[in-house]
Enzyme design. Sequence first.
Site, PDB file in Angstrom:
ATOM      1  N   ILE A   3       0.884  -1.177   0.000  1.00  0.00           N
ATOM      2  CA  ILE A   3       0.000   0.000   0.000  1.00  0.00           C
ATOM      3  C   ILE A   3       0.914   1.217   0.000  1.00  0.00           C
ATOM      4  CG2 ILE A   3      -1.772   1.268   1.284  1.00  0.00           C
ATOM      5  CD1 ILE A   3      -2.499  -1.444   2.615  1.00  0.00           C
ATOM      6  N   HIS A   4       0.720   2.098  -0.966  1.00  0.00           N
ATOM      7  CA  HIS A   4       1.637   3.229  -1.137  1.00  0.00           C
ATOM      8  C   HIS A   4       0.945   4.545  -0.807  1.00  0.00           C
ATOM      9  CE1 HIS A   4       5.195   5.174  -2.737  1.00  0.00           C
ATOM     10  NE2 HIS A   4       4.449   5.954  -3.504  1.00  0.00           N
ATOM     11  N   PRO A   5       1.580   5.491  -0.125  1.00  0.00           N
ATOM     12  CA  PRO A   5       2.885   5.386   0.524  1.00  0.00           C
ATOM     13  C   PRO A   5       2.713   5.040   2.012  1.00  0.00           C
ATOM     14  CG  PRO A   5       2.253   7.694   0.303  1.00  0.00           C
ATOM     15  CD  PRO A   5       1.072   6.874  -0.143  1.00  0.00           C
TER      16      PRO A   5
END
Length: 497
Positions: free
Chosen positions: A471-473
């Site tokens: 999962i970014h950021p």
Amino acid sequence: DKRFITLLFTIHDLICSTGKYDYDLVVIGGGSGGLACSKEAAQVGQKVAVLDYVEPSLKGTKWGLGGTCVNVGCIPKKLMHQAALLGSAVKDAKKYGWQISGPVCHDWATMAEAVQNHVRSLNWGHRVQLQDKKVKYLNLKGSLVDEHTVKGLTKAGKETILTAKNIVIATGGRPKYPTNIPGAMEHGITSDDIFWLKKSPGKSTQSCAGFLTGIGLDTTVMVRSIALRGFDQQMSGLVTDYMETYGTKFAWKCVPKRVDKLSSGALQVTWTDTHTGNEHKDTYDSVLWAVGRAPETKALGLDKLGVQLNKETGKIVVGADESTSVPNIYAFGDISEGRPELTPTAIKAGKLLARRLAGHSTELMNYDNVATTVFTPLEYGCVGLSEEEAEKRHGKDSIEVYHAFYKPLEFTVAERDASQCYLKVVCERGGDQKILGLHFTGPNAGEMTQGFALGFQCGATYSHLLQTVGIHPTCAEEVVKVNITKRSGLDATVTGC
């Protein structure tokens, strides 16, 4: 008719169990584990009583129902840790454009009152829950008479006798004082006192150093040998390095010799530096001892019944089903030898024990791969084996350690040092590379580690990690991206966003 015979047996069991004894189950200890066990037992139809009595600390501190975690452990500690994090956030806020005029200072009394009020609400909540679940709560100091009998004493010394089919001991432990150091007991405090102080502890030498530094207090930690014994020592080093950068002082390889109260009211601590042999002195407003915990077994009358204890630790020796050496007497949680001293393990073990004793289950508690977090200013979360333990069990050449130094996005604009933000995944070197341990220092380490702990119950491998999309950021995504091994000697610093 089979159903009629079953009904007769059920009625017979009920008459026997409630007729012969006052209760099906008596639990001594109203901490997280004892309460969970008693409520679960009542839920599955048992007649239950729970005895809880808090012996005031040496300084006279006392508290309500709920045990260490609720009153003088996890709950107040995490709330005061949060107070310290908010102090850091205020500093960061200026870099993010918040206009904060004038100096920002912390008021201990306001924080302490708010935390203590929350704890009292939890005490009340526990009493209500016991009432709702029809568990008899007795504010009595319990001890064993025989394998079916418990004696309860009131504060005034009035005696009550209870009988039960089964007895469970869940009395936990209390902080120890170093009795060989003059002035330690007279002038020092422990974690039993720190969260209930009305006034700020001021300049101090103690263990709750992280959050105390965070709220602006001058704090020194005196360490005889190593910090965070039992944890991965590389990670421990990162935690203490961060704390030193953050303002906490450390007196390494030092042994306190005495504590004297001066006419000014200040406490003078004398200690020896074991490296040099030199003696040092300094004055503090408070001294908090964090030299381990002792199990609450002495006043239980265990020796009379022949309940086996570990001679070194004083803890109760138990089997995989939490049984002691005496039939019908069980023990779990911090009081038991070889068990993790963690609230969630005690809660789960207590519930499973209650179900087994009621004949509703045969499931045993699984004590392997229990995740935990140390709520130091830079949080440290871990699950599984430390690197040292993995090496000991599997051999250095049979493990692979993937690691990374990373920078949390929120540290960038705030220009905070991220030198100690680090993670490592300890795996078997051969086959599917089963993950043996996962370690992480950084913001919200507890939240992050809890999620990965599930994977350990499913036999997670390094391949599973690589197949997971991050999962970014987030900081957690760095775990699923980790690809540099220690063995390679390559720079493990994460670059890019």
